[in-house]
Design an enzyme around this catalytic site. Structure first.
Site, PDB file in Angstrom:
ATOM      1  N   TYR A 122       2.176  -3.326   1.172  1.00 21.69           N
ATOM      2  CA  TYR A 122       3.325  -3.963   0.402  1.00 21.69           C
ATOM      3  C   TYR A 122       3.734  -5.131   1.216  1.00 21.69           C
ATOM      4  CZ  TYR A 122       4.107  -0.048  -3.046  1.00 21.69           C
ATOM      5  OH  TYR A 122       3.888   0.877  -4.025  1.00 21.69           O
ATOM      6  N   LYS A 173      -6.040   8.811   2.087  1.00 21.17           N
ATOM      7  CA  LYS A 173      -7.474   9.033   1.393  1.00 21.17           C
ATOM      8  C   LYS A 173      -8.340   8.811   2.462  1.00 21.17           C
ATOM      9  CE  LYS A 173      -9.704   9.364  -2.471  1.00 21.17           C
ATOM     10  NZ  LYS A 173      -9.843  10.383  -3.291  1.00 21.17           N
ATOM     11  N   ASP A 206      -4.967  12.364  -3.916  1.00 21.75           N
ATOM     12  CA  ASP A 206      -5.310  12.872  -5.353  1.00 21.75           C
ATOM     13  C   ASP A 206      -5.171  14.468  -5.435  1.00 21.75           C
ATOM     14  OD1 ASP A 206      -7.496  12.919  -3.567  1.00 21.75           O
ATOM     15  OD2 ASP A 206      -8.858  12.017  -5.067  1.00 21.75           O
ATOM     16  N   ASP A 230       5.245   5.763  -2.460  1.00 22.77           N
ATOM     17  CA  ASP A 230       5.832   5.143  -3.706  1.00 22.77           C
ATOM     18  C   ASP A 230       5.412   6.004  -4.650  1.00 22.77           C
ATOM     19  OD1 ASP A 230       7.252   3.773  -5.648  1.00 22.77           O
ATOM     20  OD2 ASP A 230       6.087   1.983  -5.156  1.00 22.77           O
ATOM     21  N   ASP A 234       7.675   9.574  -6.825  1.00 22.70           N
ATOM     22  CA  ASP A 234       8.078   9.641  -8.376  1.00 22.70           C
ATOM     23  C   ASP A 234       7.556  10.939  -9.042  1.00 22.70           C
ATOM     24  OD1 ASP A 234       9.129   7.078  -8.225  1.00 22.70           O
ATOM     25  OD2 ASP A 234       8.064   6.449 -10.051  1.00 22.70           O
TER      26      ASP A 234
HETATM   27 MG    MG Z   1       8.863   3.606  -6.880  1.00 22.97          MG
END
Ligand code: MG
Ligand code: NAI
Length: 332
Positions: A122, A173, A206, A230, A234
């Site tokens: 990011y 990962k 995953d 992020d 969610d």
């Molecule tokens: Mg988000």
């Protein structure tokens, strides 16, 4: 109680609606908040072209905390507000921890995700070559510093130590992202040696998605990088009560400046102005703000009021934004 200077960035859509309820509840809990409103977000950008003027950023550096609703509108191109306002505040104010708690008494979930908030993919590292041609190239780098990774992991170990279960899971990962993953895993293992009372685990991201859905009770604290955090948060929100409950704190634990508190959800233009926005995520975010400011009594009263309300509220389906705010304010 001390009085705190709070910058309020209500933003767009349902942002100002849910923030009004959060402030109502904080004040009902006895918090003395000296609030200053800042008009930032889609509306300001569309009327003036301004996203985050330097003079505003300088003022924000001097408050005790920032409470943000949500920014965004379909009329603003993607990236303008995300990069120019939300990410810029995180980087400029060094809000290096994004802390997101998830609780669902119905499912027994009680976990917290510690997301690194100033590095990873990011940071905007990358670029285009031959853009718009058949031979175009786009790269998007992931920046991981030992300093940034270690301060995040240390925060997560301290948090795990402060909770009942003393358990911390690293999510990454490492089998494919062998450079950044190696840095994260080595740093995690070295810091773990200083926390013998905290048990640890590692999950590939995953697999963590499967476990969050199928057996979320295995988690206490999760620590992960910016992008994985992020997405995982969610998912964690969806399995523990939905977006209307997901709260977050963008923390500068070194306290070299203010921290920022915001619900995870966006401006929800589809329900803005209808009174259907759930203010609980904003209310819980505000209680995290009070806790970080040291007002633990008021913060505890709010979290208890929210959980009492949630236990009873299945009988009150369809309560409006302000009715929910009033119901919590009455209970604190
Ligand atoms: Mg988000
Ligand atoms: P969103 O979170 O605004 O909405 C997604 C869905 O969840 C919608 O159906 C909405 O009605 C519902 N929803 C969200 N919050 C709710 C609440 N408190 N109570 C009840 N229902 C709720 O995400 P979306 O639609 O992807 O984005 C809308 C705008 O918000 C976009 O401009 C986006 O860029 C922006 N956004 C801003 C964020 C921020 O300010 N931190 C975070 C996410 C999106």
């Amino acid at each position: 109680m001390t009085s705190y200077r709070i910058a309020v960035l209500g933003g767009d859509g349902i942002g100002p609606e849910v923030i009004a309820e959060a402030l109502k509840v904080c004040r009902a809990a006895g918090a003395e908040l000296d609030t200053v409103d800042y008009d930032l977000g889609a509306r300001r950008y569309l009327s003036s072209g301004e996203v985050l003027p330097d003079s505003v950023l300088d003022e924000l550096r001097r408050v005790d905390a920032i409470l943000l609703g949500a920014v965004g509108s379909p009329a603003v191109p993607p990236g303008v507000l995300e990069r120019g306002l939300l990410l810029k505040l995180r980087f400029e104010l060094d809000l290096y921890i994004n802390l997101r708690p998830f609780q669902s008494s119905a499912r027994g979930v009680d976990l917290a995700v510690v997301r690194e908030n100033t590095e990873g993919s990011y940071t905007g590292e990358g670029g285009f070559l031959r853009r718009g041609t058949p031979h175009e190239v786009a790269t998007q780098g992931s920046v991981n510093t030992r300093f940034g990774v270690e301060r995040c992991i240390r925060f997560a170990f301290d948090l795990a130590r402060s909770r009942d279960r003393h358990h911390l899971t690293l999510v990454h990962k490492t089998n494919v992202l062998t450079f950044s993953g190696d840095l994260w895993q080595r740093t995690f293992d070295q810091v773990a040696a200083e926390y013998p009372d905290v048990t640890t685990a590692y999950n590939h991201v995953d697999a963590a998605c499967i476990y969050l859905v199928e057996s979320p009770l295995r988690y206490d604290v999760i620590v992960t990088d910016n992008l994985f955090g992020d997405i995982l948060t969610d998912l964690a929100g969806a399995v523990s009560g939905g977006i209307g409950l997901a709260a977050s704190a963008n923390l500068n634990p070194a306290r070299t400046g203010p921290s920022l508190f915001e619900p995870v959800h966006g401006s929800a233009p589809d329900i803005a102005g209808t009174g259907r926005a759930n203010p609980l995520a904003a209310i819980i975010s505000a209680s995290m703000m009070l806790e970080f400011l040291g007002e633990t009594g008021a913060a505890d009263r709010i979290t208890k009021a929210v959980s009492d309300y949630r236990q009873q509220s299945h009988t009150e389906v369809g309560a409006s934004t302000s009715q929910i705010g009033d119901a919590i304010a009455e209970r604190v």
